[in-house]
Write a protein that holds these residues in place. Structure first.
Motif, PDB file in Angstrom:
ATOM      1  N   LEU A  52       0.773  -1.239   0.000  1.00 42.04           N
ATOM      2  CA  LEU A  52       0.000   0.000   0.000  1.00 42.04           C
ATOM      3  C   LEU A  52       0.806   1.293   0.000  1.00 42.04           C
ATOM      4  CD1 LEU A  52      -2.870  -1.098   2.401  1.00 42.04           C
ATOM      5  CD2 LEU A  52      -3.118  -0.388   0.023  1.00 42.04           C
ATOM      6  N   LEU A  53       2.019   1.281   0.526  1.00 41.87           N
ATOM      7  CA  LEU A  53       2.719   2.560   0.663  1.00 41.87           C
ATOM      8  C   LEU A  53       3.009   3.223  -0.689  1.00 41.87           C
ATOM      9  CD1 LEU A  53       5.252   2.086   3.608  1.00 41.87           C
ATOM     10  CD2 LEU A  53       3.188   3.497   3.549  1.00 41.87           C
ATOM     11  N   GLN A  54       3.241   2.439  -1.726  1.00 43.38           N
ATOM     12  CA  GLN A  54       3.524   2.988  -3.051  1.00 43.38           C
ATOM     13  C   GLN A  54       2.335   2.886  -4.005  1.00 43.38           C
ATOM     14  OE1 GLN A  54       6.335   4.502  -4.186  1.00 43.38           O
ATOM     15  NE2 GLN A  54       7.328   4.375  -2.183  1.00 43.38           N
ATOM     16  N   ALA A  55       1.188   2.477  -3.496  1.00 49.66           N
ATOM     17  CA  ALA A  55       0.041   2.241  -4.373  1.00 49.66           C
ATOM     18  C   ALA A  55      -0.431   3.510  -5.072  1.00 49.66           C
ATOM     19  CB  ALA A  55      -1.104   1.625  -3.577  1.00 49.66           C
ATOM     20  N   ASP A  56      -0.492   4.616  -4.362  1.00 48.56           N
ATOM     21  CA  ASP A  56      -1.003   5.844  -4.975  1.00 48.56           C
ATOM     22  C   ASP A  56      -0.102   6.317  -6.108  1.00 48.56           C
ATOM     23  OD1 ASP A  56      -3.060   5.737  -3.188  1.00 48.56           O
ATOM     24  OD2 ASP A  56      -2.402   7.434  -1.961  1.00 48.56           O
ATOM     25  N   GLN A  57       1.191   6.107  -5.942  1.00 52.87           N
ATOM     26  CA  GLN A  57       2.134   6.539  -6.973  1.00 52.87           C
ATOM     27  C   GLN A  57       2.138   5.566  -8.159  1.00 52.87           C
ATOM     28  OE1 GLN A  57       2.869   6.436  -3.614  1.00 52.87           O
ATOM     29  NE2 GLN A  57       2.552   8.654  -3.463  1.00 52.87           N
ATOM     30  N   ARG A  58       2.146   4.278  -7.900  1.00 54.43           N
ATOM     31  CA  ARG A  58       2.362   3.291  -8.957  1.00 54.43           C
ATOM     32  C   ARG A  58       1.072   2.831  -9.635  1.00 54.43           C
ATOM     33  NH1 ARG A  58       6.641  -0.936  -6.489  1.00 54.43           N
ATOM     34  NH2 ARG A  58       6.342  -1.822  -8.563  1.00 54.43           N
ATOM     35  N   ILE A  59      -0.038   2.871  -8.919  1.00 59.49           N
ATOM     36  CA  ILE A  59      -1.309   2.436  -9.494  1.00 59.49           C
ATOM     37  C   ILE A  59      -2.162   3.620  -9.925  1.00 59.49           C
ATOM     38  CG2 ILE A  59      -3.443   1.145  -9.099  1.00 59.49           C
ATOM     39  CD1 ILE A  59      -0.954  -0.622  -9.243  1.00 59.49           C
ATOM     40  N   PHE A  60      -2.144   4.688  -9.128  1.00 51.19           N
ATOM     41  CA  PHE A  60      -3.030   5.819  -9.388  1.00 51.19           C
ATOM     42  C   PHE A  60      -2.318   7.044  -9.962  1.00 51.19           C
ATOM     43  CE2 PHE A  60      -5.018   3.317  -5.953  1.00 51.19           C
ATOM     44  CZ  PHE A  60      -6.215   3.008  -6.577  1.00 51.19           C
ATOM     45  N   GLY A  61      -0.992   6.978 -10.085  1.00 50.85           N
ATOM     46  CA  GLY A  61      -0.260   8.020 -10.780  1.00 50.85           C
ATOM     47  C   GLY A  61      -0.031   9.306 -10.028  1.00 50.85           C
ATOM     48  N   HIS A  62      -0.110   9.283  -8.699  1.00 53.39           N
ATOM     49  CA  HIS A  62       0.118  10.497  -7.920  1.00 53.39           C
ATOM     50  C   HIS A  62       1.607  10.826  -7.839  1.00 53.39           C
ATOM     51  CE1 HIS A  62      -4.004  10.954  -6.784  1.00 53.39           C
ATOM     52  NE2 HIS A  62      -4.059   9.780  -6.180  1.00 53.39           N
ATOM     53  N   ALA A  63       1.893  12.130  -7.827  1.00 56.74           N
ATOM     54  CA  ALA A  63       3.273  12.575  -7.689  1.00 56.74           C
ATOM     55  C   ALA A  63       3.655  12.829  -6.235  1.00 56.74           C
ATOM     56  CB  ALA A  63       3.487  13.852  -8.500  1.00 56.74           C
ATOM     57  N   THR A  64       2.662  12.919  -5.360  1.00 56.27           N
ATOM     58  CA  THR A  64       2.927  13.163  -3.944  1.00 56.27           C
ATOM     59  C   THR A  64       3.772  12.030  -3.370  1.00 56.27           C
ATOM     60  OG1 THR A  64       0.763  14.194  -3.775  1.00 56.27           O
ATOM     61  CG2 THR A  64       1.860  13.652  -1.701  1.00 56.27           C
ATOM     62  N   PRO A  65       4.853  12.346  -2.649  1.00 59.03           N
ATOM     63  CA  PRO A  65       5.684  11.272  -2.080  1.00 59.03           C
ATOM     64  C   PRO A  65       4.899  10.381  -1.120  1.00 59.03           C
ATOM     65  CG  PRO A  65       6.821  13.390  -1.966  1.00 59.03           C
ATOM     66  CD  PRO A  65       5.405  13.686  -2.373  1.00 59.03           C
ATOM     67  N   ALA A  66       5.231   9.116  -1.126  1.00 57.60           N
ATOM     68  CA  ALA A  66       4.571   8.165  -0.228  1.00 57.60           C
ATOM     69  C   ALA A  66       5.028   8.379   1.207  1.00 57.60           C
ATOM     70  CB  ALA A  66       4.891   6.735  -0.658  1.00 57.60           C
ATOM     71  N   ARG A  67       4.159   8.072   2.137  1.00 56.85           N
ATOM     72  CA  ARG A  67       4.557   8.072   3.544  1.00 56.85           C
ATOM     73  C   ARG A  67       5.487   6.892   3.817  1.00 56.85           C
ATOM     74  NH1 ARG A  67      -1.603   9.273   5.622  1.00 56.85           N
ATOM     75  NH2 ARG A  67      -1.377  11.533   5.839  1.00 56.85           N
ATOM     76  N   SER A  68       6.249   7.019   4.876  1.00 56.12           N
ATOM     77  CA  SER A  68       7.059   5.894   5.333  1.00 56.12           C
ATOM     78  C   SER A  68       6.255   5.078   6.328  1.00 56.12           C
ATOM     79  CB  SER A  68       8.336   6.407   6.001  1.00 56.12           C
ATOM     80  OG  SER A  68       8.030   7.059   7.233  1.00 56.12           O
ATOM     81  N   ALA A  69       6.682   3.859   6.560  1.00 55.58           N
ATOM     82  CA  ALA A  69       6.022   3.018   7.559  1.00 55.58           C
ATOM     83  C   ALA A  69       6.117   3.661   8.937  1.00 55.58           C
ATOM     84  CB  ALA A  69       6.650   1.632   7.560  1.00 55.58           C
ATOM     85  N   GLU A  70       7.236   4.319   9.226  1.00 55.48           N
ATOM     86  CA  GLU A  70       7.390   4.991  10.519  1.00 55.48           C
ATOM     87  C   GLU A  70       6.358   6.110  10.673  1.00 55.48           C
ATOM     88  OE1 GLU A  70      11.376   3.197   9.525  1.00 55.48           O
ATOM     89  OE2 GLU A  70       9.779   4.235   8.443  1.00 55.48           O
ATOM     90  N   GLU A  71       6.126   6.858   9.597  1.00 58.97           N
ATOM     91  CA  GLU A  71       5.116   7.929   9.652  1.00 58.97           C
ATOM     92  C   GLU A  71       3.729   7.355   9.897  1.00 58.97           C
ATOM     93  OE1 GLU A  71       6.649  11.482   6.755  1.00 58.97           O
ATOM     94  OE2 GLU A  71       6.167   9.563   5.793  1.00 58.97           O
ATOM     95  N   VAL A  72       3.438   6.246   9.262  1.00 59.23           N
ATOM     96  CA  VAL A  72       2.127   5.612   9.451  1.00 59.23           C
ATOM     97  C   VAL A  72       1.948   5.182  10.906  1.00 59.23           C
ATOM     98  CG1 VAL A  72       0.712   3.607   8.839  1.00 59.23           C
ATOM     99  CG2 VAL A  72       1.927   4.902   7.050  1.00 59.23           C
TER     100      VAL A  72
END
Length: 329
Positions: A241-261
């Motif tokens: 899930l951490l890279q899903a928005d970037q790789r599946i949905f094409g978002h440019a916003t950086p992914a959160r880290s597991a520590e941030e979650v």
């Protein structure tokens, strides 16, 4: 973003796993993946504790409720109740192979009765302001999927369904346990691809055996509309899930880290405890957050040993997180 776009990646409804705490946790990792509740029977919605069964945090959107049932009038009644709760989709379960589900004549056994499922869907759609979708298998027992699945999908299209998720395995209702039914029957991805060619107007998501974003992306590139991931999203949520928005949905916003979650879970945990809940009701869902990383064993050990104890709170999660940070240094 439309719900069809969200359904490019969805997280499967999983009994005892995808409760509201799990979904909130998953949402912190992906803002766009479509999340599903555990299956709730229509009878439970009508007669049970609705606050416990249906409550969810607004942050979970887009979120779909999965219903189980086979009585059109009862399902319609349940949908009349559910529509006031604000779910983005209502999904009918035609895939669960458990004995309990079979005894109630719903779940995968309904693959044998496409006309009844169509009647159920029509009754639900008449009461529902949002999409009514179906999750099914490719067939059950001695059915020939090459014949049974197209007939089933044709009935769904006739009933007005525009989106289905297909678990690309048969369900063996006699001789295999529910757990075995998740692994033993062979996967038939090509059949699902043929169904997309046969029903191009139908939004089809593939479920079963998919464990990585790489696999999900390959299926999407090959022409399917969506991919649903189950156990891998639960056991290795960061990987899925951490890279899903970037790789599946094409978002440019950086992914959160597991520590941030992990840190973002703390206010949610605090609110749950203030509301009378217990820490382990949440932490059982986040044990896999650091799977495969240094410190993962300590993270799991600290949470597993301490979260059930009286008075356990967010500080336990902070201590477990420090274990990960220390090992990574």
């Amino acid at each position: 973003m439309t719900l069809n776009q969200n359904a490019r990646l969805s997280i499967a409804p999983m009994m005892d796993w995808t409760d509201r705490h799990c979904r909130y946790f998953h949402r912190l990792m992906s803002r766009d993946a479509l999340l599903y509740t555990e299956m709730v029977t229509s009878a439970a919605v009508i007669n049970g504790d609705r606050n416990r069964l249906l409550r969810f945090d607004p942050a979970e959107h887009p979120v779909a409720l999965q219903l189980g049932g086979s009585d059109p009038a009862e399902l319609a009644h349940a949908v009349r109740i559910v529509r006031d709760w604000g779910y983005d989709e209502v999904n009918l379960n035609v895939g669960c192979p458990s004995d309990r589900v079979q005894s109630g004549c719903f779940g995968a056994v309904l693959m044998r009765q496409p006309d009844l499922v169509a009647e159920c869907v029509r009754a639900m759609r008449d009461e529902c302001p949002v999409d009514v979708t179906v999750k099914c298998r490719i067939g059950v027992d001695d059915q020939d999927p090459e014949d049974a699945l197209p007939r089933f999908l044709e009935a769904m299209v006739t009933a007005g369904v525009t989106r289905v998720t297909i678990h690309a395995r048969k369900a063996w209702l006699q001789g295999l346990s529910p757990k075995q039914n998740r692994d033993v029957p062979p996967l038939d991805y090509p059949l699902v691809f043929r169904m997309k060619q046969m029903f191009p107007q139908l939004h089809i998501s593939l479920n079963g055996g998919i464990a990585t974003l790489e696999e999900a992306g390959a299926h999407l590139e090959d022409g399917l509309d969506g991919v649903m991931i189950g156990r891998a999203a639960y056991h290795t949520p960061a990987e899925v899930l951490l890279q899903a928005d970037q790789r599946i949905f094409g978002h440019a916003t950086p992914a959160r880290s597991a520590e941030e979650v992990a840190l973002l879970m703390l206010p949610y945990i605090d609110a749950h405890l203030t509301d009378g809940g217990r820490l382990n009701q949440i932490t059982r869902h986040i044990l896999g957050l650091f799977a495969g990383r240094p410190g993962a064993r300590g993270w799991k050990r600290i949470l597993s040993e301490g979260a059930h104890q009286d008075g356990a709170g967010p500080e336990l999660v902070e201590r477990a997180l420090q274990e990960v940070i220390t090992r990574a240094a």
